[in-house]
Write an enzyme that holds these catalytic residues in place. Structure first.
Site, mmCIF file in Angstrom:
data_model
loop_
_atom_site.group_PDB
_atom_site.id
_atom_site.type_symbol
_atom_site.label_atom_id
_atom_site.label_comp_id
_atom_site.label_asym_id
_atom_site.label_seq_id
_atom_site.Cartn_x
_atom_site.Cartn_y
_atom_site.Cartn_z
ATOM 1 N N ILE A 15 8.883 26.312 8.228
ATOM 2 C CA ILE A 15 9.654 27.560 8.140
ATOM 3 C C ILE A 15 11.034 27.274 8.697
ATOM 4 O O ILE A 15 11.174 26.812 9.836
ATOM 5 C CB ILE A 15 8.972 28.688 8.939
ATOM 6 C CG1 ILE A 15 7.579 28.976 8.366
ATOM 7 C CG2 ILE A 15 9.838 29.953 8.935
ATOM 8 C CD1 ILE A 15 6.717 29.857 9.263
ATOM 9 N N PHE A 16 12.076 27.556 7.901
ATOM 10 C CA PHE A 16 13.446 27.272 8.327
ATOM 11 C C PHE A 16 14.090 28.517 8.913
ATOM 12 O O PHE A 16 14.105 29.583 8.302
ATOM 13 C CB PHE A 16 14.281 26.785 7.138
ATOM 14 C CG PHE A 16 15.710 26.485 7.488
ATOM 15 C CD1 PHE A 16 16.033 25.414 8.302
ATOM 16 C CD2 PHE A 16 16.745 27.280 7.001
ATOM 17 C CE1 PHE A 16 17.362 25.126 8.632
ATOM 18 C CE2 PHE A 16 18.071 27.003 7.318
ATOM 19 C CZ PHE A 16 18.374 25.923 8.147
ATOM 20 N N GLY A 17 14.634 28.375 10.124
ATOM 21 C CA GLY A 17 15.345 29.458 10.791
ATOM 22 C C GLY A 17 16.815 29.127 10.932
ATOM 23 O O GLY A 17 17.177 27.985 11.253
ATOM 24 N N GLY A 19 19.072 31.941 12.083
ATOM 25 C CA GLY A 19 19.624 33.013 12.907
ATOM 26 C C GLY A 19 18.900 33.028 14.244
ATOM 27 O O GLY A 19 18.837 32.009 14.944
ATOM 28 N N SER A 20 18.304 34.154 14.592
ATOM 29 C CA SER A 20 17.649 34.271 15.897
ATOM 30 C C SER A 20 16.438 33.345 16.032
ATOM 31 O O SER A 20 16.047 33.010 17.153
ATOM 32 C CB SER A 20 17.227 35.718 16.159
ATOM 33 O OG SER A 20 16.347 36.171 15.152
ATOM 34 N N GLU A 95 11.174 39.894 9.783
ATOM 35 C CA GLU A 95 12.259 39.571 8.862
ATOM 36 C C GLU A 95 12.377 40.531 7.677
ATOM 37 O O GLU A 95 13.442 40.629 7.083
ATOM 38 C CB GLU A 95 12.090 38.138 8.332
ATOM 39 C CG GLU A 95 12.068 37.079 9.415
ATOM 40 C CD GLU A 95 13.388 36.975 10.163
ATOM 41 O OE1 GLU A 95 14.446 37.082 9.540
ATOM 42 O OE2 GLU A 95 13.344 36.786 11.386
#
Length: 196
Positions: A15-17, A19-20, A95
Site C-alpha cells: 500500500i503506497f502512502g 500524505g499522512s 481514505e
C-alpha cells in the site's frame, strides 16, 4: 477497482502512502520502504472537513494528479494475511469516507533497489469528490491550511509533518509545491503571532 479485489489470490499486498500515511499509517504491517511512483504529482487540491478542517473552514490535504513527467515520493507498506484485510477495512474508512476516491495499482520503485518495481495499491481523491478543491496559489492554500483545524488536529501539523518527512527521508528530492505552501503557511502564522 474495489480495494478488497486486489487481495484475490495474493498472500501479501503493498500500500503506497503519500500524505499522512507516511508518518501515521495506523495499521499493522510487515515492513515499509521509502520510494516513489511515476506518472503522478502530489497536490494540496483536496478539501478536508473532518480530519484537518470543518464545514466552515475545510482544510487542505494532498491527492495525486496524473502527470506523465512527474513522480511522487512516499512510503509503501507491505501487509500480509489478516493484516491485509484489516488494513483495507481501516483505510476504506480513513481514505474514502466522503466518496470520490479511486483505488489503483501502480508501480512502486523502492529507493536504492534495482530491478522490477512492485505493484502497490494507492488511494486517489478525484474531481468527483464534493470536497475536491483543485488548483490555488501557494499563498491561498497556505492561508487555508494555517486557519484550519479538524478532529485529527491542525492542518498545519499535516503540512509540517509531510514536509519533515520529505526533508529527512528524501533529502535529494525537490517538492516545490509542498515547500512553497509550507513557507506561505508559516508566513501567515508569523503574522498572526505578531498581531497577538
Amino acid at each position: 477497482m474495489k480495494p478488497q479485489d486486489v487481495l484475490a489470490g495474493k498472500s501479501s499486498l503493498w500500500i503506497f502512502g503519500y500524505g499522512s500515511l507516511v508518518w501515521k499509517p495506523d495499521f499493522k504491517y510487515k515492513r515499509s520502504k521509502v520510494g516513489y511512483i511515476g506518472g503522478y504529482k502530489r497536490r494540496f487540491w483536496h478539501g478536508d472537513n473532518f480530519h484537518r478542517g470543518n464545514d466552515e473552514r475545510p482544510g487542505r490535504v494532498v491527492t495525486l494528479i496524473e502527470d506523465d513527467d512527474a513522480s511522487t515520493w512516499g512510503v509503501a507498506f507491505e501487509v500480509s494475511g489478516a493484516q491485509a484485510e484489516e488494513s483495507l477495512k481501516y483505510l476504506n474508512v480513513r481514505e474514502t469516507m466522503c466518496g470520490g476516491y479511486l483505488t489503483k495499482m501502480v508501480d512502486f520503485f523502492p529507493e536504492g533497489e534495482e530491478g522490477a518495481p512492485v505493484q502497490a495499491l494507492v488511494y486517489i481523491a478525484t474531481k468527483d469528490n464534493p470536497l475536491f478543491l483543485g488548483y490555488a496559489t501557494p499563498e491561498v492554500i497556505g492561508f487555508q491550511i494555517a486557519m484550519s483545524q479538524g478532529k485529527s488536529g491542525h492542518n498545519l501539523e499535516y503540512l509540517r509533518r509531510l514536509a519533515e518527512f520529505m526533508r529527512q527521508r528524501c533529502p535529494r528530492v525537490r517538492d516545490d509545491h509542498l515547500f512553497h505552501i509550507e513557507a506561505a503557511a508559516l508566513r501567515v502564522v508569523a503574522v498572526l503571532l505578531a498581531a497577538q
